[in-house]
Design a protein around this motif. Structure first.
Motif, PDB file in Angstrom:
ATOM      1  N   HIS A  86       0.991  -1.304  -0.093  1.00  0.00           N
ATOM      2  CA  HIS A  86       0.033  -0.104  -0.079  1.00  0.00           C
ATOM      3  C   HIS A  86       0.782   1.278  -0.094  1.00  0.00           C
ATOM      4  CE1 HIS A  86      -3.505  -2.580   0.638  1.00  0.00           C
ATOM      5  NE2 HIS A  86      -2.767  -3.155   1.696  1.00  0.00           N
ATOM      6  N   VAL A  88       2.184   4.977  -1.006  1.00  0.00           N
ATOM      7  CA  VAL A  88       1.495   6.148  -1.594  1.00  0.00           C
ATOM      8  C   VAL A  88       2.465   7.065  -1.615  1.00  0.00           C
ATOM      9  CG1 VAL A  88       0.132   8.156  -1.043  1.00  0.00           C
ATOM     10  CG2 VAL A  88      -0.569   5.582  -0.378  1.00  0.00           C
ATOM     11  N   HIS A  89       2.896   7.688  -2.832  1.00  0.00           N
ATOM     12  CA  HIS A  89       3.870   8.782  -3.136  1.00  0.00           C
ATOM     13  C   HIS A  89       3.360   9.998  -3.496  1.00  0.00           C
ATOM     14  CE1 HIS A  89       7.868  10.546  -3.713  1.00  0.00           C
ATOM     15  NE2 HIS A  89       7.270  10.750  -5.080  1.00  0.00           N
ATOM     16  N   ASN A  90       3.268  11.302  -2.916  1.00  0.00           N
ATOM     17  CA  ASN A  90       2.659  12.443  -3.309  1.00  0.00           C
ATOM     18  C   ASN A  90       1.210  12.331  -3.511  1.00  0.00           C
ATOM     19  OD1 ASN A  90       5.219  13.991  -3.274  1.00  0.00           O
ATOM     20  ND2 ASN A  90       5.662  13.584  -5.428  1.00  0.00           N
ATOM     21  N   GLY A  91       0.701  11.513  -2.686  1.00  0.00           N
ATOM     22  CA  GLY A  91      -0.909  11.288  -2.901  1.00  0.00           C
ATOM     23  C   GLY A  91      -1.355  10.494  -3.687  1.00  0.00           C
ATOM     24  N   GLN A  92      -0.490   9.884  -4.711  1.00  0.00           N
ATOM     25  CA  GLN A  92      -0.739   9.119  -5.459  1.00  0.00           C
ATOM     26  C   GLN A  92      -0.512   7.631  -5.101  1.00  0.00           C
ATOM     27  OE1 GLN A  92      -2.196   9.305  -8.683  1.00  0.00           O
ATOM     28  NE2 GLN A  92      -2.202  11.646  -8.477  1.00  0.00           N
ATOM     29  N   SER A  93      -1.411   6.396  -5.316  1.00  0.00           N
ATOM     30  CA  SER A  93      -1.080   5.298  -4.874  1.00  0.00           C
ATOM     31  C   SER A  93      -0.308   4.415  -5.744  1.00  0.00           C
ATOM     32  CB  SER A  93      -2.493   4.335  -4.784  1.00  0.00           C
ATOM     33  OG  SER A  93      -2.329   2.959  -4.609  1.00  0.00           O
ATOM     34  N   ILE A  94       0.820   3.614  -5.417  1.00  0.00           N
ATOM     35  CA  ILE A  94       1.572   3.138  -6.352  1.00  0.00           C
ATOM     36  C   ILE A  94       1.161   1.506  -6.563  1.00  0.00           C
ATOM     37  CG2 ILE A  94       4.069   2.630  -6.854  1.00  0.00           C
ATOM     38  CD1 ILE A  94       3.603   5.409  -6.612  1.00  0.00           C
ATOM     39  N   THR A  98       5.053  -2.598  -9.379  1.00  0.00           N
ATOM     40  CA  THR A  98       5.824  -1.233  -9.899  1.00  0.00           C
ATOM     41  C   THR A  98       7.052  -1.570  -9.260  1.00  0.00           C
ATOM     42  OG1 THR A  98       3.847   0.271 -10.003  1.00  0.00           O
ATOM     43  CG2 THR A  98       6.080   1.396  -9.977  1.00  0.00           C
TER      44      THR A  98
END
Length: 115
Positions: A86, A88-94, A98
């Motif tokens: 789970h 999350v980077h800068n509000g974006q789910s990875i 990836t």
């Protein structure tokens, strides 16, 4: 800890030992603290220092770990995001699967991390 150095490549081991030595030379007070600790823990007449004794050299261990943190023998680390991570980077789910690449030295010097 010795087995970790011996099991790795000789180049990375030599590099880690060189940076540890450089850091000690740049900080004579730390060098003296390590020397005092070794004198206190290791018997003067001992021919070989065992792992049981190495485990008691806390200052030396801290110096080595700090050298590895500041100057990691490997520059980049590659990881793959797992389903259970789970991330999350800068509000974006990875998404899972990836591939993530990051520099160890940059991560170790990031003041935003409170490790």
């Amino acid at each position: 800890m010795c087995s970790q150095f011996l099991g790795a490549g000789t180049d990375s081991t030599a590099l880690a030992l060189q940076w540890t030595t450089v850091n000690l030379v740049k900080s004579p007070h730390v060098q003296e603290a390590v020397r005092r600790e070794i004198d206190d823990v290791v018997a003067a007449d001992v021919e070989e220092v065992g792992e049981d004794v190495l485990g008691n050299l806390e200052c030396l261990n801290a110096v080595i770990m700090e050298a590895l943190r500041l100057h990691p023998p490997k520059s980049w680390v590659f990881r793959q995001v797992m389903e259970e991570d789970h991330v999350v980077h800068n509000g974006q789910s990875i998404p899972a699967g990836t591939k993530v690449y990051f520099q160890l030295a940059a991560l170790a010097r990031d003041n935003m991390l409170n490790i």
